[in-house]
Structures are given as C-alpha cells and as structure tokens.
Design an enzyme around this catalytic site. Sequence first.
Site, PDB file in Angstrom:
ATOM      1  CG  LEU A  58       2.325  53.360  65.332  1.00 20.10           C
ATOM      2  CD1 LEU A  58       1.613  54.250  64.211  1.00 20.10           C
ATOM      3  CD2 LEU A  58       2.707  52.260  65.095  1.00 20.10           C
ATOM      4  CG  ASP A  59       8.849  53.480  67.103  1.00 22.76           C
ATOM      5  OD1 ASP A  59       9.511  54.029  66.441  1.00 22.76           O
ATOM      6  OD2 ASP A  59       8.718  52.062  66.759  1.00 22.76           O
ATOM      7  CB  ALA A  60       9.386  59.021  68.206  1.00 18.40           C
ATOM      8  CG  ASP A  61      12.872  56.740  65.335  1.00 21.87           C
ATOM      9  OD1 ASP A  61      12.812  57.873  65.232  1.00 21.87           O
ATOM     10  OD2 ASP A  61      13.493  56.379  66.091  1.00 21.87           O
TER      11      ASP A  61
END
Length: 287
Positions: free
Chosen positions: A151-154
């Site tokens: 999952l990307d940081a955002d």
Amino acid sequence: MSTPNGRRPAKKTNHRKGSSGTTANRGGAPLPPKRQAPAEPIDVHDPDGVRLQKLLAAAGVGSRRVCEQLIADGRVSVDDQIVTELGVRIDPLKQIVHVDGERVVLDESRVYFAFNKPLGVVSTMDDDLGRESVGDFVGPRKERLFHVGRLDADTEGLLLLTNDGELANRLQHPRYGVQKTYVAVVPGPLPRGLGKELRAGIELEDGPVKVDSFKVVDSRPGWVMLEIILHEGRNRIVRRIMEAVGHPVESLVRTDVGPVQLGDLRPGKMRPLSSAEVKALYKAAGL
C-alpha cells in the site's frame, strides 16, 4: 489336406472386432477390456514423524478423539493420499494435510497477522530513508515477516503479514484471482456507465486492466465514495485506474484481502488471523 511334413494345417481363427474395437468371443459379444492394475498408493508414513491425530488436535481441528474419528472416516488426506490408519506418523514441516478438502497448517513456526497500515507509513519492514515503516509497528520478532502486497504511503488499510512465503506469493499473483477490496473517495459526479466501462477494461501504460466489481457506496455534492474490487496487484493500481478516467482518488482504504476483513482493527494495530481465516486464505490461493 496335409502339409509336406504330414501335419494338418491349423484352422484359422476369425477374430471379429466390435464397433468399440474390442475382440469378440465366439458368441459375437465383445470381450471386456483388460483391466489395468490400480496405482500403488503412496506410503506417507514417516517413522520419525509425529502421530497424525496429535498434530490435528494441536492445530485446533478438534479433540484427539474427534481427530481419530476423522481419520477413521477417511476425511483426512496427507500429500493427497487418504489416510485411515491411526498409527500413521508424518513430518509437519514437509507434508501437506487436508481435512474435508481444507488445508490444515501444522507448522507451528508459521504466523499470520492482519495489520491496519496508517497513512504516511511505507510498506516495508525497514526504510533506508528513515521514514516510518510497517516494521516500526511490528517490533522485533524472531520470524522474518513478509507483507502481502503493498500500500503506498497515502493509502491506509489492510496488510497481511506472514512468514509463509508460498502463501504470500500466491495471494499477490493475479493468476490465482485473490480479490482485494478498496473504498475510495473521488470527485463527483460520475458519468453514467463508468462502472460498466471499468468492468469491461481500460488501457493503462503497462497494459489493460479491469475491475471485478465497482459500485457507489455514498455520494454528496462534489464527491463520491466507491467500493472497488479487483485481483490486480500492480503498483498504485486503483489510483491509476481512477486517474485514467478523470476522477483521481482523494482518499483510499483497503478493507479486504480475499476472505480476511479489516473490520474494526484500529490504525497501527495488528492481530493474529484465526485458524478459519488461514484455512480460507489457503483455499482462496489454491493450496
């Protein structure tokens, strides 16, 4: 008539073939085909192993007596061989056991967790740039954990953590079709027919992609909340899909990975998966 050596010639036997190609007997009826010997069963017994019923009981299948009855009833298989003898011993680290067709994890060293990744946290166990990572929440452990997908940081939400590399690889591979569910907020309103378009598939720079399910959960003036289900695992795939159709994601949460749900797990917290969830993951991954 005699032959030069004085013997009578042998009578020629007229073998007739039936429509199935089998040889017919004197009465004209086809002879039954030759039976092939049944394949020899594989001996799964390991004299240095542990009794099967003991391992099943330790894995939470049931009491020792219940597990013995399951074996006697032919409901337990080891390496795809039905086992009905109570004296069988096996190696829990090397052999695969199913009960009623469902995989039973016997290796006690394998661990499985659900983790709710908070916003701003990167999906690595350690980050060279000093950013907050999943490893900061997991803490020191004797097992080396893998995260299932990224999952990307955002993006926040469900990550599965395990030291079961085979299961982790299968859950991420699109060939096995393990679905992931996301809830996204995007600018609205949406054009009519967008869901149909995404289910049919659109083209991205690295190839075509289509969603398995697309539906509106809620909408207000200026924004729409969506539930998107797909089995793709490409980087930032949900964000790229929605950006390609002109509705970039403003917030994104992954709520489900296959049969495992995020539920009310708070951000930054993790919990062990139940034995039922692990069995369901194995089934979803075809193991």
